[in-house]
Write a protein that holds these residues in place. Sequence first.
Motif, PDB file in Angstrom:
ATOM      1  N   UNK A 222      49.680 -24.027  41.683  1.00  0.00           N
ATOM      2  CA  UNK A 222      49.206 -22.655  41.761  1.00  0.00           C
ATOM      3  C   UNK A 222      48.490 -22.405  43.073  1.00  0.00           C
ATOM      4  N   UNK A 223      48.827 -21.319  43.756  1.00  0.00           N
ATOM      5  CA  UNK A 223      48.235 -20.999  45.053  1.00  0.00           C
ATOM      6  C   UNK A 223      47.418 -19.724  44.961  1.00  0.00           C
ATOM      7  N   UNK A 224      46.195 -19.799  45.477  1.00  0.00           N
ATOM      8  CA  UNK A 224      45.315 -18.636  45.584  1.00  0.00           C
ATOM      9  C   UNK A 224      44.958 -18.464  47.056  1.00  0.00           C
ATOM     10  N   UNK A 225      45.302 -17.329  47.619  1.00  0.00           N
ATOM     11  CA  UNK A 225      44.991 -17.039  49.016  1.00  0.00           C
ATOM     12  C   UNK A 225      43.615 -16.389  49.083  1.00  0.00           C
ATOM     13  N   UNK A 226      42.641 -17.121  49.564  1.00  0.00           N
ATOM     14  CA  UNK A 226      41.283 -16.593  49.675  1.00  0.00           C
ATOM     15  C   UNK A 226      41.040 -16.197  51.125  1.00  0.00           C
ATOM     16  N   UNK A 227      41.406 -14.982  51.456  1.00  0.00           N
ATOM     17  CA  UNK A 227      41.214 -14.479  52.815  1.00  0.00           C
ATOM     18  C   UNK A 227      41.156 -12.962  52.799  1.00  0.00           C
ATOM     19  N   UNK A 228      40.378 -12.414  53.727  1.00  0.00           N
ATOM     20  CA  UNK A 228      40.336 -10.968  53.906  1.00  0.00           C
ATOM     21  C   UNK A 228      41.130 -10.544  55.145  1.00  0.00           C
ATOM     22  N   UNK A 229      41.836 -11.490  55.734  1.00  0.00           N
ATOM     23  CA  UNK A 229      42.678 -11.234  56.899  1.00  0.00           C
ATOM     24  C   UNK A 229      43.953 -10.539  56.417  1.00  0.00           C
ATOM     25  N   UNK A 230      44.033  -9.231  56.623  1.00  0.00           N
ATOM     26  CA  UNK A 230      45.143  -8.448  56.078  1.00  0.00           C
ATOM     27  C   UNK A 230      46.494  -8.911  56.615  1.00  0.00           C
ATOM     28  N   UNK A 231      46.573  -9.145  57.916  1.00  0.00           N
ATOM     29  CA  UNK A 231      47.857  -9.520  58.522  1.00  0.00           C
ATOM     30  C   UNK A 231      48.335 -10.842  57.950  1.00  0.00           C
ATOM     31  N   UNK A 232      47.442 -11.830  57.914  1.00  0.00           N
ATOM     32  CA  UNK A 232      47.785 -13.143  57.386  1.00  0.00           C
ATOM     33  C   UNK A 232      48.163 -13.062  55.909  1.00  0.00           C
ATOM     34  N   UNK A 233      47.367 -12.343  55.147  1.00  0.00           N
ATOM     35  CA  UNK A 233      47.601 -12.234  53.714  1.00  0.00           C
ATOM     36  C   UNK A 233      48.935 -11.552  53.413  1.00  0.00           C
ATOM     37  N   UNK A 234      49.215 -10.438  54.089  1.00  0.00           N
ATOM     38  CA  UNK A 234      50.444  -9.695  53.813  1.00  0.00           C
ATOM     39  C   UNK A 234      51.673 -10.509  54.186  1.00  0.00           C
ATOM     40  N   UNK A 235      51.607 -11.246  55.286  1.00  0.00           N
ATOM     41  CA  UNK A 235      52.747 -12.068  55.695  1.00  0.00           C
ATOM     42  C   UNK A 235      53.038 -13.145  54.659  1.00  0.00           C
ATOM     43  N   UNK A 236      51.999 -13.734  54.100  1.00  0.00           N
ATOM     44  CA  UNK A 236      52.187 -14.791  53.115  1.00  0.00           C
ATOM     45  C   UNK A 236      52.633 -14.228  51.764  1.00  0.00           C
ATOM     46  N   UNK A 237      52.068 -13.119  51.345  1.00  0.00           N
ATOM     47  CA  UNK A 237      52.476 -12.520  50.072  1.00  0.00           C
ATOM     48  C   UNK A 237      53.953 -12.125  50.096  1.00  0.00           C
ATOM     49  N   UNK A 238      54.433 -11.772  51.264  1.00  0.00           N
ATOM     50  CA  UNK A 238      55.834 -11.380  51.413  1.00  0.00           C
ATOM     51  C   UNK A 238      56.778 -12.538  51.134  1.00  0.00           C
ATOM     52  N   UNK A 239      56.343 -13.757  51.477  1.00  0.00           N
ATOM     53  CA  UNK A 239      57.236 -14.917  51.394  1.00  0.00           C
ATOM     54  C   UNK A 239      56.875 -15.906  50.280  1.00  0.00           C
ATOM     55  N   UNK A 240      55.703 -15.738  49.651  1.00  0.00           N
ATOM     56  CA  UNK A 240      55.260 -16.677  48.624  1.00  0.00           C
ATOM     57  C   UNK A 240      54.995 -15.921  47.324  1.00  0.00           C
ATOM     58  N   UNK A 241      56.028 -15.615  46.564  1.00  0.00           N
ATOM     59  CA  UNK A 241      55.863 -14.826  45.335  1.00  0.00           C
ATOM     60  C   UNK A 241      55.017 -15.557  44.301  1.00  0.00           C
ATOM     61  N   UNK A 242      54.341 -14.750  43.482  1.00  0.00           N
ATOM     62  CA  UNK A 242      53.530 -15.307  42.414  1.00  0.00           C
ATOM     63  C   UNK A 242      52.165 -15.787  42.843  1.00  0.00           C
ATOM     64  N   UNK A 243      51.771 -15.418  44.047  1.00  0.00           N
ATOM     65  CA  UNK A 243      50.499 -15.878  44.598  1.00  0.00           C
ATOM     66  C   UNK A 243      49.361 -14.940  44.213  1.00  0.00           C
ATOM     67  N   UNK A 244      48.220 -15.527  43.874  1.00  0.00           N
ATOM     68  CA  UNK A 244      47.010 -14.764  43.585  1.00  0.00           C
ATOM     69  C   UNK A 244      46.202 -14.606  44.874  1.00  0.00           C
ATOM     70  N   UNK A 245      45.442 -13.529  44.959  1.00  0.00           N
ATOM     71  CA  UNK A 245      44.538 -13.300  46.093  1.00  0.00           C
ATOM     72  C   UNK A 245      43.107 -13.412  45.603  1.00  0.00           C
ATOM     73  N   UNK A 246      42.273 -14.106  46.353  1.00  0.00           N
ATOM     74  CA  UNK A 246      40.844 -14.181  46.044  1.00  0.00           C
ATOM     75  C   UNK A 246      40.062 -13.476  47.136  1.00  0.00           C
ATOM     76  N   UNK A 247      39.056 -12.696  46.738  1.00  0.00           N
ATOM     77  CA  UNK A 247      38.250 -11.952  47.687  1.00  0.00           C
ATOM     78  C   UNK A 247      36.783 -12.056  47.285  1.00  0.00           C
ATOM     79  N   UNK A 248      35.916 -11.755  48.228  1.00  0.00           N
ATOM     80  CA  UNK A 248      34.484 -11.788  47.986  1.00  0.00           C
ATOM     81  C   UNK A 248      33.998 -10.432  47.497  1.00  0.00           C
TER      82      UNK A 248
END
Length: 290
Positions: A222-248
């Motif tokens: 299971x992968x959780x992307x914990x970042x507020x970097x929009x460019x990085x996050x959007x690029x990864x969400x596009x290619x890594x389906x089923x990923x959760x995002x973590x934010x502060x």
Amino acid sequence: MAPLRRALYALATNPQLESAVHAVAPVEELAYHAARRYVAGRTLDEALTTVRRLVDHGLAVSLDLFGEGVDDEAALADVVDGYRRAAAALGDVDGDVYLEIVPSHLGLDLGADICRRHVEELVGMLPAGARLEISAEESRRTPRIVDLTLALAAAGAPVQATVQANLRRSPADVDRLAASGVPIRLVKGAYLEPASVAHPWGEETDLVYVRLARQVHAAGSGLVLATHDRVLREALLETLPGTTVAMLLGVREDDARTLVARGHPVRIYAPYGDSWFRYLMRRLAEAQGA
């Protein structure tokens, strides 16, 4: 590392400054006013009100009691009691809420066995479906934290690890954790570390973050992307389906709501307790970037 970021981080870990702020009521209230957007509350009851508000907006939550580096038995007893109350309270929240712990806050520096004993007790108190999210700390503690996480997972505990992309050891840690089926929350890494241990903040760490995210996803963990970097996050969400995002909590809340509306699960880190000033200074330091 930008001089301002380094200076703010030094202030965040300065106990004299923290004590001085708490000693003068008007100064403390002014500082807390600045911190409030990032803090779920000073008490568990306040924190639970924040948690329920987030859940009502379709967000998952990780609840954490502020603190780290406890090396005194009496202080540790108080911390353990605080975590017990938090773990017990999760059963009264109708939502997807994890309990997050900082290992050194639960006695890691007093001994790995001491920490594990307390963590196992908390795991036993979690409601069905909840996980224990294990936070990352300085690199000097990382080997013990990874070993603790793997031991808990081997015993059947529902744990989630946190891996810092900037640490040079992280690819090997990802391999070990993923092989044991441990879900991984991937952060960039916020601690001041020597170049021999960590990649520099900025583009180099960003590139490693992308490689590690793909490594975790390819391993089937299971992968959780914990970042507020929009460019990085959007690029990864596009290619890594089923990923959760973590934010502060308190950071780019509009992004969190937009992601949920788009169908991406989002988990908010919601810390509470008396040590909010140190957390505020760290948020200010991280905002400075490289």
